[in-house]
Design a protein around this motif. Structure first.
Motif, PDB file in Angstrom:
ATOM      1  N   ALA A   1       0.823  -1.211   0.000  1.00  0.00           N
ATOM      2  CA  ALA A   1       0.000   0.000   0.000  1.00  0.00           C
ATOM      3  C   ALA A   1       0.851   1.251   0.000  1.00  0.00           C
ATOM      4  O   ALA A   1       0.474   2.279  -0.570  1.00  0.00           O
ATOM      5  N   VAL A   2       2.021   1.197   0.643  1.00  0.00           N
ATOM      6  CA  VAL A   2       2.893   2.368   0.695  1.00  0.00           C
ATOM      7  C   VAL A   2       3.753   2.473  -0.551  1.00  0.00           C
ATOM      8  O   VAL A   2       3.910   3.539  -1.140  1.00  0.00           O
ATOM      9  N   GLN A   3       4.297   1.336  -0.991  1.00  0.00           N
ATOM     10  CA  GLN A   3       5.231   1.367  -2.111  1.00  0.00           C
ATOM     11  C   GLN A   3       4.513   1.541  -3.458  1.00  0.00           C
ATOM     12  O   GLN A   3       5.012   2.226  -4.346  1.00  0.00           O
ATOM     13  N   ASP A   4       3.343   0.887  -3.627  1.00  0.00           N
ATOM     14  CA  ASP A   4       2.610   0.967  -4.892  1.00  0.00           C
ATOM     15  C   ASP A   4       1.122   1.120  -4.591  1.00  0.00           C
ATOM     16  O   ASP A   4       0.347   0.160  -4.700  1.00  0.00           O
TER      17      ASP A   4
ATOM     18  N   ARG B   1      -1.592   0.065  -7.380  1.00  0.00           N
ATOM     19  CA  ARG B   1      -1.749  -1.378  -7.561  1.00  0.00           C
ATOM     20  C   ARG B   1      -2.520  -1.985  -6.399  1.00  0.00           C
ATOM     21  O   ARG B   1      -3.370  -2.853  -6.585  1.00  0.00           O
ATOM     22  N   TRP B   2      -2.237  -1.482  -5.166  1.00  0.00           N
ATOM     23  CA  TRP B   2      -2.926  -2.003  -3.991  1.00  0.00           C
ATOM     24  C   TRP B   2      -4.416  -1.681  -4.040  1.00  0.00           C
ATOM     25  O   TRP B   2      -5.273  -2.512  -3.756  1.00  0.00           O
ATOM     26  N   ILE B   3      -4.792  -0.457  -4.440  1.00  0.00           N
ATOM     27  CA  ILE B   3      -6.194  -0.072  -4.541  1.00  0.00           C
ATOM     28  C   ILE B   3      -6.890  -0.877  -5.632  1.00  0.00           C
ATOM     29  O   ILE B   3      -8.037  -1.317  -5.484  1.00  0.00           O
ATOM     30  N   SER B   4      -6.217  -1.085  -6.760  1.00  0.00           N
ATOM     31  CA  SER B   4      -6.804  -1.856  -7.854  1.00  0.00           C
ATOM     32  C   SER B   4      -7.105  -3.295  -7.422  1.00  0.00           C
ATOM     33  O   SER B   4      -8.177  -3.839  -7.715  1.00  0.00           O
ATOM     34  N   LYS B   5      -6.160  -3.914  -6.724  1.00  0.00           N
ATOM     35  CA  LYS B   5      -6.380  -5.288  -6.260  1.00  0.00           C
ATOM     36  C   LYS B   5      -7.496  -5.343  -5.241  1.00  0.00           C
ATOM     37  O   LYS B   5      -8.306  -6.285  -5.221  1.00  0.00           O
ATOM     38  N   LEU B   6      -7.575  -4.329  -4.349  1.00  0.00           N
ATOM     39  CA  LEU B   6      -8.626  -4.321  -3.339  1.00  0.00           C
ATOM     40  C   LEU B   6     -10.007  -4.172  -3.978  1.00  0.00           C
ATOM     41  O   LEU B   6     -10.965  -4.863  -3.601  1.00  0.00           O
TER      42      LEU B   6
END
Length: 783
Positions: free
Chosen positions: A123-126, A129-134
């Motif tokens: 969540a911090v580094q990318d 991508r984290w929001i898209s996967k969630l």
């Protein structure tokens, strides 16, 4: 329990003593649990920390435990919910001591832990991508809701939600009282921590002294919550109280301490002076007189206590400000002296008398006087060597200011010690000693194959004491590597030095690893260590008892073999040729050197390094002196039995003559480096230049030299000489020389420096016969 930093250092030590846990089961189906902790202390071993103890439990006279946890659990069959009929936690008073350096170090340690899981890292580094996967995960789960299935599982969901809860019939957390001391100090700027809010708060915080933090009890009946929800409620209970006490902590600012302590002591004395007689008068005339006596004594005692504590606090503040007018060396020396005195006072087994306090006060005065007197001589010379004539006058000013200020600081420190003793004697309460439970843990290194790894071993008091010697009582930043107990000596190896302590007189003696030429095994079961001095190579013999002890000593010395002046090229293997040459460096005439036509007289290079007070020179022009030396050296040849002696004398002549050519405020740094060709082949001098300095690099060869080809024939010798420019505020006047040949590369400095190094090319060996340096840093001489 210890916390070890990446710097191979124990920084925190948590000590828990006398932990008692009891568990019992009654006939009525109750489980009773009780946990007792007598004391807890957190020692602070962070480098240069102001407070040696971070968390301290003063205890009480009743001998009650610091932590008392008791709980009664009611057993229920066929129920996964924990039910407690009673639970209580009590903690005694605790003192917390922090300084800026410690707070920032803890913050740097805790900051990465806030992002612990892989999800949070992503969540911090990318974040995209984290929001898209969630979103994809939520869409796949809730795109086709099955309301019928959800309704059938309502009871199961409710049951699983309630099964994770805990029920307390009575929950009681007793009041907590803390005392916070925070010391603000100057530390070097760190770009890694810049911009983080927590570090900005730490740097902006003011110094506090014994700031009280009081938290009321938390009591609740019939609590039925999940552990997470209950912990949030308790957390909000304490954080809200902490927020409300922020402004009340302003009264504990360190700058208000002198006046606050004085008024508090006088107030207590005045109160006793009036209330004690009144209380006695209510009983009888006799008790009235006793109350009058007690009140008068209390007023006198608190008056003396207030004046002594106030004077000590004021003197401490004044001294802290005066130290900014002195030099860094004095500040470090004073801090080390204060730590030594504090440790001696705290670890004293008997009551300190006024004579002991006067002796300690006298040592503080002597330190200020000695440093002030030494600065008058050292400061002008030091600044002149760095900045020339202007630096000389700057050093004179620094020395004169130090000669006035440093004795004043010493007298102030002495006054603080005496006033503190008066306060301790006058005060009715016995002073509480806050000592670390033990010395900092020593973490030795061990060799595994060709690598050195850190050993996490049980605490060893002897190793910790050896580490204390290495660090000068935590005054230096050296790192302990290991130690050995020999029959006659104690050997300690650190990152920077080798320590040898004679058991007979307990006098320590140390050498930097760069000052050591080499070490060699002896036939009689010992190890001979050869080291460079201002008068040439000298040696020290260490005797080992048995083969195992000899092997351990060899491994200990080998840890830093790469830093030694004549270390082998590959320190991981034994080079017998290199060892053979090393054993004869103190008498090189014993070696068969190709090209040397005559057996040489026994000579130790550097043994002629003796300053002449008066020197008769034909001319004091630098070029004339160089030409005179060149004319003498070019007539020297290896067929002369005193060839080595004459070369060494000429090299020293240049060093000594330059103190007469450039004297006084016009003094110059200089380097003389000699090379003897013992390879049996020609050495071609490809390049010799001065990277930093005020002159070219002069090459002064012997008879065996081909000027047309720049080739030094076998058996020949050559002296390289250069000097620096006049030191000034813009330049230090240093000298750095580089020499490149077809057999080696050589970098030389005019002072002790790790930049001084020699790199032999494949197939050749290069050994140092001499590394001599001036104590004032004006010259260096190499062979």
């Amino acid at each position: 329990m210890s916390e070890i930093s990446y710097e191979r250092r124990e920084i925190l030590f948590l000590s828990l003593t006398n932990i008692t846990a009891t568990f019992s089961q009654g006939r009525d189906g109750h489980h009773e649990i009780e946990v007792l902790l007598e004391t807890m202390q957190l020692d602070n071993h962070i480098a240069e920390a102001t407070h040696p103890v971070m968390m301290f439990c003063p205890g009480n006279n009743e001998g009650e435990p610091f932590l008392h946890l008791s709980a009664v659990r009611r057993m229920q069959r066929n129920c996964s919910t924990y039910v407690f009929a009673y639970a209580a936690l009590r903690m005694l008073d605790m003192e917390i001591f922090l300084d800026r350096r410690t707070a920032e170090r803890i913050a740097r340690f805790v900051q990465p832990l806030r992002i612990a899981s892989e999800v949070k890292n992503e969540a911090v580094q990318d974040p995209r991508r984290w929001i898209s996967k969630l979103i994809s995960k939520m869409a796949s789960k809730y795109s086709n809701p099955n309301l019928t299935k959800a309704s059938r599982n309502v009871e199961q969901i409710a049951l699983s939600a309630n099964s994770g809860r805990v029920y307390f019939e009575h929950l009681l957390l007793h009041p907590i009282r803390l005392s916070l001391t925070f010391t603000q100090e100057f530390t070097e700027w760190n770009s890694v921590t810049e911009g983080l809010i927590i570090f900005q708060i730490i740097r902006a915080a003011a110094s506090l002294t014994d700031a009280p933090l009081m938290f009321t009890s938390f009591a609740v009946d019939h609590a039925f919550e999940s552990p997470q929800a209950l912990s949030r409620i308790i957390y909000a209970h304490y954080t809200s109280q902490l927020t409300n006490q922020i402004f009340s902590m302003l009264g504990s600012l360190a700058i208000l301490r002198p006046g606050g302590d004085f008024l508090a002591n006088i107030g207590n004395g005045v109160k006793d002076f009036f209330y004690e007689p009144i209380n006695g008068m209510m009983h009888s005339p006799g008790q009235f007189l006793e109350g009058l006596e007690v009140g008068t004594q209390s007023l006198a005692r608190n008056l003396v206590l207030g004046i002594s504590q106030g004077a000590a606090n004021v003197a401490e503040v004044v001294n802290s400000n005066l130290t900014t007018l002195t030099d860094k060396e004095f500040i470090e020396e004073r801090n080390a002296h204060r730590r030594m005195l504090a440790e001696a006072i705290n670890r004293g087994t008997k009551t300190r008398s006024i004579a002991d306090s006067l002796v300690q006060a006298g040592s503080s005065v002597a330190l200020g006087m000695k440093s002030g007197a030494r600065g008058i001589i050292d400061q002008p010379s030091r600044y002149a060597s760095e900045h020339g004539t202007i630096g000389f006058f700057q050093g004179v000013g620094k020395g004169l200011i130090g000669a006035i200020v440093k004795p004043v600081i010493g007298i102030g420190d002495a006054a603080v010690l005496v006033m503190q003793h008066v306060s301790e004697v006058t005060c009715e309460d016995k002073p509480v000693l806050r000592n670390p439970r033990r010395l900092r843990r020593a973490l030795p290194l061990t060799s595994v194959g060709h690598h050195q790894v850190l050993q996490l071993i049980p605490y060893d008091d002897v190793a910790a004491m050896a580490q204390k010697i290495v660090t000068g009582g935590e005054s230096f930043k050296d790192i302990y590597l290991g130690h050995m107990n020999l029959k006659n000596d104690v050997i300690i190896a650190s990152e920077e030095y080798l320590w040898v302590i004679d058991r007979s007189n307990r006098k320590p003696w140390c050498l930097s690893w760069e000052e050591i030429s080499h070490f060699a095994m002896q036939d009689n079961g010992g190890v001979r260590i050869s080291f460079f001095s201002s008068m040439g190579l000298k040696s020290l013999l260490l005797q080992a008892d048995g083969g195992m002890e000899l092997a351990d000593l060899y491994r200990l010395l080998s840890m830093q073999i790469s830093k030694m002046g004549n270390s082998p090229i590959d320190s991981s293997s034994v080079d017998h040729d290199s060892m053979y040459v090393n054993n004869r460096l103190q008498n090189i005439s014993e070696l068969y050197l190709p090209g040397i036509l005559s057996k040489q007289e026994h000579h130790l290079f550097g043994s002629n390094n003796k300053r002449t007070r008066w020197m008769s020179l034909r001319s004091k022009e630098d070029i004339d002196v160089i030409e005179q030396c060149f004319a003498r050296v070019k007539c020297l040849g290896s067929e002369m039995p005193n060839f080595f002696v004459a070369l060494d004398q000429e090299a020293w002549f240049l060093i000594d003559a330059w103190s007469h050519v450039y004297a006084g405020l016009n003094s110059r740094h200089r380097i003389a480096a000699g090379v003897i060709n013992g390879t049996g082949v020609d050495i071609q001098v490809k390049m010799s230049r001065v990277e930093e300095g005020g002159s070219p690099c002069y090459c002064i060869p012997s008879l065996e030299y081909d000027h047309d080809q720049n080739v030094l024939n076998p058996g020949g010798g050559m002296i390289f000489f250069a000097w620096g420019s006049s030191p000034s505020l813009n330049q230090a006047g240093k000298v750095f020389m580089c020499i490149e040949t077809n057999t080696f590369l050589l970098n030389l400095s005019d002072r002790r420096s790790r930049s001084t190094q020699v790199v032999p090319l494949p197939g050749y060996q290069v050994k140092f016969l001499e590394k001599s340096f001036d104590d004032g840093g004006w010259w260096a001489k190499y062979w």
